[in-house]
Design a protein around this motif. Structure first.
Motif, mmCIF file in Angstrom:
data_model
loop_
_atom_site.group_PDB
_atom_site.id
_atom_site.type_symbol
_atom_site.label_atom_id
_atom_site.label_comp_id
_atom_site.label_asym_id
_atom_site.label_seq_id
_atom_site.Cartn_x
_atom_site.Cartn_y
_atom_site.Cartn_z
ATOM 1 N N ILE A 84 -26.842 42.471 13.432
ATOM 2 C CA ILE A 84 -25.992 41.746 12.482
ATOM 3 C C ILE A 84 -26.697 40.462 12.021
ATOM 4 C CG2 ILE A 84 -24.626 40.467 14.226
ATOM 5 C CD1 ILE A 84 -23.273 41.932 10.933
ATOM 6 N N ALA A 88 -27.260 39.682 8.183
ATOM 7 C CA ALA A 88 -26.671 38.465 7.603
ATOM 8 C C ALA A 88 -27.749 37.601 6.950
ATOM 9 C CB ALA A 88 -25.922 37.671 8.671
ATOM 10 N N LEU A 236 -20.484 39.916 7.619
ATOM 11 C CA LEU A 236 -20.105 39.732 9.028
ATOM 12 C C LEU A 236 -18.818 40.468 9.391
ATOM 13 C CD1 LEU A 236 -20.940 35.939 9.448
ATOM 14 C CD2 LEU A 236 -22.241 37.884 10.314
ATOM 15 N N HIS A 237 -17.983 40.730 8.396
ATOM 16 C CA HIS A 237 -16.706 41.399 8.684
ATOM 17 C C HIS A 237 -16.710 42.882 8.316
ATOM 18 C CE1 HIS A 237 -15.393 37.168 8.648
ATOM 19 N NE2 HIS A 237 -14.404 37.571 9.414
ATOM 20 N N HIS A 240 -16.714 47.012 12.690
ATOM 21 C CA HIS A 240 -16.746 46.562 14.086
ATOM 22 C C HIS A 240 -16.300 47.683 15.003
ATOM 23 C CE1 HIS A 240 -16.407 43.099 17.056
ATOM 24 N NE2 HIS A 240 -17.643 43.147 16.621
ATOM 25 N N ARG A 325 -21.248 37.186 15.529
ATOM 26 C CA ARG A 325 -20.788 36.839 14.187
ATOM 27 C C ARG A 325 -20.350 35.377 14.129
ATOM 28 N NH1 ARG A 325 -16.147 41.152 13.919
ATOM 29 N NH2 ARG A 325 -15.793 40.107 15.905
ATOM 30 N N VAL A 373 -15.361 35.752 15.874
ATOM 31 C CA VAL A 373 -15.679 35.574 14.450
ATOM 32 C C VAL A 373 -14.650 34.705 13.731
ATOM 33 C CG1 VAL A 373 -14.480 37.678 13.687
ATOM 34 C CG2 VAL A 373 -16.433 36.858 12.391
#
Ligand code: CMC
Length: 440
Positions: A84, A88, A236-237, A240, A325, A373
């Motif tokens: 991640i 990112a 980042l979202h 998951h 995150r 997060v």
């Protein structure tokens, strides 16, 4: 329980023995590419008459998936093998969408086509505009999202046949493309401003900012640092693995429901404060604490088991380490505040002090509770101009691609069955019906 390797078939199994009847059952032991092995209990009931009991799925793998990998002890999150942190820093949201949906980062030509195809679907059916008028102006935007996204199946009949791969792909593109439009419309409706149509010359994040903050009477200048931060927040979202909302989407879809209805179910699940609603709850919590001097008293309430207060934005079912995150968002937070010339954001100072104190406190250390997060995302979103009620909506916009990728994976999986958990019945046993006049 004993673990055995069958050298002939090169497979592993565990033997469970019922110590009362002394009966044994061999259950296959499955290995993924990474992560703990899993015991395949699908034949357990048929062979032993027992079910397993695991409320909250503390030790249950609900599916096999090759999209996202998390090692919660080490604080690792990877999509299709890419960390991640790398995504990112080096990627953008459209690339990550392609990666989640198709398994690979796009080539330049694939990226151009993918962006074009997503952009092509950003407008919503004009009739949908009138749908918003049925809501109160002060409705929570997540309430509007649940309703409007569910209603998409009433507008896009040509992409609800889940047995047709082409229709599935059209529905996937539509959902990813239209979600920012629907979200921005929910906001515009709540503040009484006209809806702003999407602009296909802008990137996904830029277009979202434009639909949120532009008004027809002036030119809206997009700040590139804010657009970058928006894009990073979306990355980042994005997914998951089998969290509550994704599992909700899968369970809803397992009955064959159409994708728009399933994503609306995911949005409903995301809304709760233990899940995506935590970003809103964190900001409310920081506002309630108000000042650094009040942190110890607040933490005393959090640690008091007779008090329901939680430290919002802390703790995670899977991460027993820093949520990777959260680390990226914390860095972005400083960049955005600098760019916007916000020299002093009391809520950020307060959050950092709260984190420092909590991470030295035995209660949080012993339970391995770290910022997740949501701990810093609200602060950055507030600085970017988003009202608090929109925080979870942004999470939903970003998570849509994850839900859709997992949905597509599930539909394509031939071993897929309707989700149907069992229960431990604790109610009253059989009893005779008593006529009304004899009750009381
Ligand atoms: N504040 C205080 N105590 C906590 C917290 C917290 N935020 N989180 C967990 N605990 C305690 C909990 O009371 C329990 O203590 P004990 O062992 O004494 O009973 C212990 O830590 C283990 O917690 P749990 O409830 O068994 O953990 P869980 O895996 O069921 O819950 C969670 C995970 C995320 C729901 C929970 O940590 C929580 O509610 N956190 C606050 C809400 C939040 O920030 N949610 C966002 C999660 S990340 C983004 C997303 O998934 O959408």
């Amino acid at each position: 329980m004993t673990e055995t390797r069958d050298t002939e078939s090169d497979s592993e199994y565990v033997t469970l023995t019922d110590s009362v009847s002394n009966k044994s059952v061999d259950l296959p032991l499955l290995s993924g590419t990474e992560g703990p092995k899993v015991i395949d209990i699908r034949r357990l009931y048929a062979e032993t008459g027992y079910f397993t009991f695991d409320p909250g799925y503390m030790a249950t793998g609900s599916c096999a998936s090759n999209i996202t990998y998390i090692d919660g002890d080490k604080g690792i999150l990877r999509h299709r093998g890419y960390s991640i942190e790398d995504l990112a820093e080096h990627s953008d949201f459209m690339e990550v969408c392609h990666l989640l949906l198709f398994g690979e980062l796009p080539t330049p030509a694939q990226k151009e086509k993918f962006e074009h195809d997503i952009t092509y679907h950003t407008m919503v059916h004009e009739q949908l505009n009138f749908f918003y008028r049925g809501f109160r102006r002060d409705a929570h935007p997540m309430a509007i999202m649940c309703g409007v996204v569910g209603a998409l199946s009433a507008f896009y009949h040509d992409s609800t046949d889940i047995t047709d791969p082409h229709q599935r792909m059209v529905a996937s593109y539509r959902l990813i493309a239209k979600m920012p439009t629907i979200a921005a419309m929910a906001y515009k409706f709540s503040i009484g401003q006209p809806f702003i149509y999407p602009r296909n010359d802008l990137s996904y994040a830029e277009n979202f900012l434009h639909m949120m903050f532009a008004v027809p009477c002036e030119t809206y200048e997009i700040n590139p640092v804010v657009a970058d931060a928006m894009d990073r927040i979306f990355i980042l979202h994005a997914d998951h693995e089998q969290n509550a909302s994704t599992s909700t989407v899968r369970l809803a879809a397992s009955s064959g429901a159409n994708p728009f209805a399933c994503i609306a179910a995911g949005i409903a699940s995301l809304w709760g404060p233990a899940h995506g609603g935590a970003n809103e709850a964190v900001l409310k919590m920081l506002t309630e604490i108000g000042h650094k001097k009040n942190i110890p008293a607040y933490l005393d309430r959090v640690k008091d088991k007779s008090d329901a207060t939680m430290l919002m934005g802390f703790g995670h079912r899977v991460y027993k380490n820093y949520d990777p995150r959260a680390a990226v968002i914390q860095k972005s937070c400083h960049a955005v505040l600098n760019e916007l010339d916000i020299k002093d954001e009391p809520l950020l100072d307060l959050a950092m002090e709260l984190e420092r104190i909590a991470l030295e406190d035995e209660y949080f250390v012993s339970r391995k509770l770290f910022p997740n997060v949501d701990f810093y995302s609200g602060i950055i979103l507030k600085a970017m101009g988003f009202p608090i009620g929109m925080f979870t909506v942004l999470f939903a916009v970003a998570r849509t691609v994850g839900w859709i990728a997992q949905w597509n994976e599930m539909i394509a999986d031939e071993s897929q069955k309707i989700g149907r958990p069992r229960q431990l019945y604790t109610g009253v046993g059989k009893r005779p019906y008593v006529p009304l006049e004899e009750r009381g």
